[in-house]
Design an enzyme around this catalytic site. Structure first.
Site, PDB file in Angstrom:
ATOM      1  N   GLY A 298       0.828  -1.200   0.000  1.00 45.52           N
ATOM      2  CA  GLY A 298       0.000   0.000   0.000  1.00 45.52           C
ATOM      3  C   GLY A 298       0.861   1.249   0.000  1.00 45.52           C
ATOM      4  O   GLY A 298       1.974   1.268  -0.539  1.00 45.52           O
ATOM      5  N   SER A 299       0.393   2.284   0.650  1.00 45.36           N
ATOM      6  CA  SER A 299       1.004   3.609   0.518  1.00 45.36           C
ATOM      7  C   SER A 299       2.390   3.741   1.125  1.00 45.36           C
ATOM      8  O   SER A 299       3.097   4.709   0.823  1.00 45.36           O
ATOM      9  CB  SER A 299       0.070   4.664   1.129  1.00 45.36           C
ATOM     10  OG  SER A 299      -1.129   4.748   0.385  1.00 45.36           O
ATOM     11  N   THR A 300       2.802   2.818   2.005  1.00 46.84           N
ATOM     12  CA  THR A 300       4.176   2.911   2.522  1.00 46.84           C
ATOM     13  C   THR A 300       5.190   2.738   1.396  1.00 46.84           C
ATOM     14  O   THR A 300       6.323   3.207   1.498  1.00 46.84           O
ATOM     15  CB  THR A 300       4.422   1.854   3.610  1.00 46.84           C
ATOM     16  OG1 THR A 300       4.099   0.560   3.104  1.00 46.84           O
ATOM     17  CG2 THR A 300       3.583   2.134   4.850  1.00 46.84           C
TER      18      THR A 300
END
Length: 587
Positions: A298-300
């Site tokens: 995801g966004s990490t």
């Protein structure tokens, strides 16, 4: 009469000749054995006379970085053997021993019922026992409640309770190292066995006062790990509490020094007790999620795209774009909130974790450039089927799963914001450490030093591999933008007064195992960050698997970020990092 005497003399002569012949044969045989067969017979005799016993070395201890109380060590122990010919009451003995040894009564009855035999009282992992158990068994014997049960001394492995079980591993009842540091460094820890050889009597006792040959064992080396016990304990507590509060399926947390690659803490849930692995280890908790689990980040993962765009000179913080949705090859990709924030700058896009912003950055980079940076940051080549291990010194590390070919436009877009690929937590820790430390990828590791037994002399210091992957100026710019994410973006719940935390939240949908898109309402939420942002001392990563939030939807910002904050709040003072009274380090 004369003929009878003559025959008698002849018979006597014949008998005498036969005896003489036997004597000659015997003398010849003795001569042969003493000359020609001497060496062979002497060797055979020595095999009967000489007894050889193996001397087991003491396994080395495992310490944390402070070299205080060991995390794993050897203690005196006992195992029990039954002489079934002397057991008077099988059922009574089984009833008395079952609660003490932790072995099922029926199992003991079967063992004790074997006629006239010597039987070890063991069942799976139940075999070696501490002194308090030995005393209880002896007390029963002295009171005449049991008969024919004997104890023999040995040693067993002891571990600090409920601390770093996956990282340490354990030694099973057969002396085999299983998992973690115990397995990876088994050769160093176990040492080398010695032996003693001596002349023995018929009963096996040594005849001479001193052994014929004596080779003392080489005791196992002591290991000093990078782990900090205080930080590890806090991480275990915070992770356990989060899993319980959010009724989560599991989770992991890692704390690392970004400048050295040293792992200061690593916890995984669900877990087991290394001291009671036989009764607590199962298929549900044996996985070290920190290095074995693979999931869409995801966004990490956007940190990689961000750093690449800055390094390539295509990131303009003040340039604007229309957030909300974007069409890539006929596929609509939306921001996580469904509507976006109107026309915003790329700086704001990073703060709000806009998928559209990172799709645009990924498109500007192109598939080859983005793939190159993903590889640089230690994940491996995205055009191959599997990624690359970090090489951390723990067993069973996973590699991540990629596309195995050149990326289509929609795949490039999805990858730029962390979807469609699977990576491991430890890969992400190593990647963000490069941003935190000024641009160097450093191989993560858990072994710090090797010492002679009882910490008498240091024999080795681990020096990890490192390589520069981005410029210092790129890392500095990325740190400033990630500080904004925590100060006023999606990661505000990770902010800690006086420590200026920087980082990135992640909320990744879990793919349907049947291949039908993504599971509704099932997320892996995470936060990865560091503090203080301008001169980072610690990197922290937290991931929670399928958390449940009453009346809402779980996200990295609402679930994982507060856990990371709590960990940093405890860990930074332990590292003697002082709070700064100025909110962002500016007077």
């Amino acid at each position: 009469m004369g003929s009878l005497i003559k025959k008698s003399k002849e018979r006597s002569l014949l008998i005498g000749l036969l005896w003489l012949l036997c004597l000659v044969v015997l003398i010849f045989r003795l001569f042969w054995l003493q000359t020609f067969n001497h060496d062979e017979l002497l060797a055979q005799a020595k095999e009967e006379w000489i007894k050889s016993e193996k001397i087991k070395p003491k396994r080395g201890s495992i310490y944390d970085r402070t070299k205080g109380q060991p995390l794993a060590w050897e203690v005196d122990a006992y195992y029990f053997v039954a002489d079934t010919s002397k057991v008077k009451d099988v059922k009574g003995t089984a009833n008395a021993l079952s609660p003490i040894l932790g072995i099922d009564r029926d199992v003991l009855i079967r063992k004790l019922s074997v006629k006239d035999s010597s039987v070890e009282l063991r069942d799976k992992g139940k075999y070696k026992y501490p002194e308090n158990v030995y005393r209880q068994v002896v007390a029963l014997r002295e009171k005449g409640k049991i008969h024919g049960i004997y104890a023999f001394s040995t040693t067993m492995r002891q571990y600090t309770r409920s601390t770093a079980a996956h990282l340490l591993g354990f030694v099973n009842v057969d002396g085999k190292a299983v998992g973690g540091v115990e397995q990876v460094y088994d050769k160093l820890l176990r040492g080398e066995a010695g032996y003693v050889k001596y002349l023995k009597a018929k009963n096996g006792m040594m005849i001479s006062d001193t052994p014929d040959q004596n080779q003392p064992p080489q005791q196992g080396k002591d290991l000093v790990l990078t782990i900090d016990s205080q930080i590890q304990s806090q991480v275990e507590l915070e992770l356990e509490e989060a899993i319980t509060n959010y009724q989560a399926k599991g989770g992991t947390a890692i704390v690392a020094d970004p400048h050295t690659g040293e792992i200061l803490a690593m916890a995984s849930r669900p877990t087991f007790d290394s001291n009671s692995y036989a009764s607590t280890l199962n298929d549900e908790n044996r996985t070290n999620r920190a290095i074995e689990s693979q999931f869409e980040p995801g966004s990490t993962f956007k940190i990689v795209t961000l750093a690449a765009a800055i390094e390539e000179g295509i990131f303009n913080a003040n340039k604007t774009f229309q957030s909300g949705a974007i069409n890539i090859a006929g596929q609509i990709i939306r921001d996580w909130n469904g509507t976006g924030w109107g026309e915003i700058s790329f700086r704001e896009g990073v703060k709000q974790s806009s998928n559209v912003a990172f799709v645009l950055l990924g498109k500007a980079l192109g598939p080859k450039k983005l793939a190159d940076y993903i590889d640089r940051f230690g994940f491996g080549k995205i055009t191959e089927r599997f990624g690359k291990k970090t090489g951390i010194d723990l067993p069973a590390e996973a590699r991540g799963v990629f596309f195995g070919r050149d990326l289509y436009p929609a795949e490039l877009a999805a990858t730029s914001f962390g979807q469609g690929v699977s990576v491991t937590p430890i890969q992400q820790v190593a990647a963000i450490s490069a941003v935190a430390n000024g641009g160097k990828w450093i191989k993560p590791h858990v072994l710090k030093e090797v010492w002679e037994p009882q910490l008498k002399r240091k024999v080795k210091v681990v020096k990890p591999e490192s390589k520069r992957i981005i410029q210092e100026s790129t890392a500095k710019k990325a740190r400033e933008l990630l500080r904004e994410v925590v100060r006023s973006g999606t990661g505000t719940k990770a902010d800690l007064a006086g420590y200026r935390v920087a980082g990135k939240t992640g909320t990744a949908q879990k793919p349907d195992p049947a291949g039908n898109g993504y599971l509704k309402g099932k997320h892996m939420v995470s936060f990865i960050g560091f503090a203080p942002y301008d001169h980072p001392d610690l990197v922290v990563y937290v991931a929670i698997d399928e958390p449940f939030v009453e009346g809402g939807e779980a996200s990295g910002g609402t679930v994982a970020a507060p856990v990371a904050k709590s960990i940093l709040e405890k860990a930074l003072p332990i590292r003697k990092v002082e709070r700064n009274q100025y909110a962002d380090g500016v007077k």
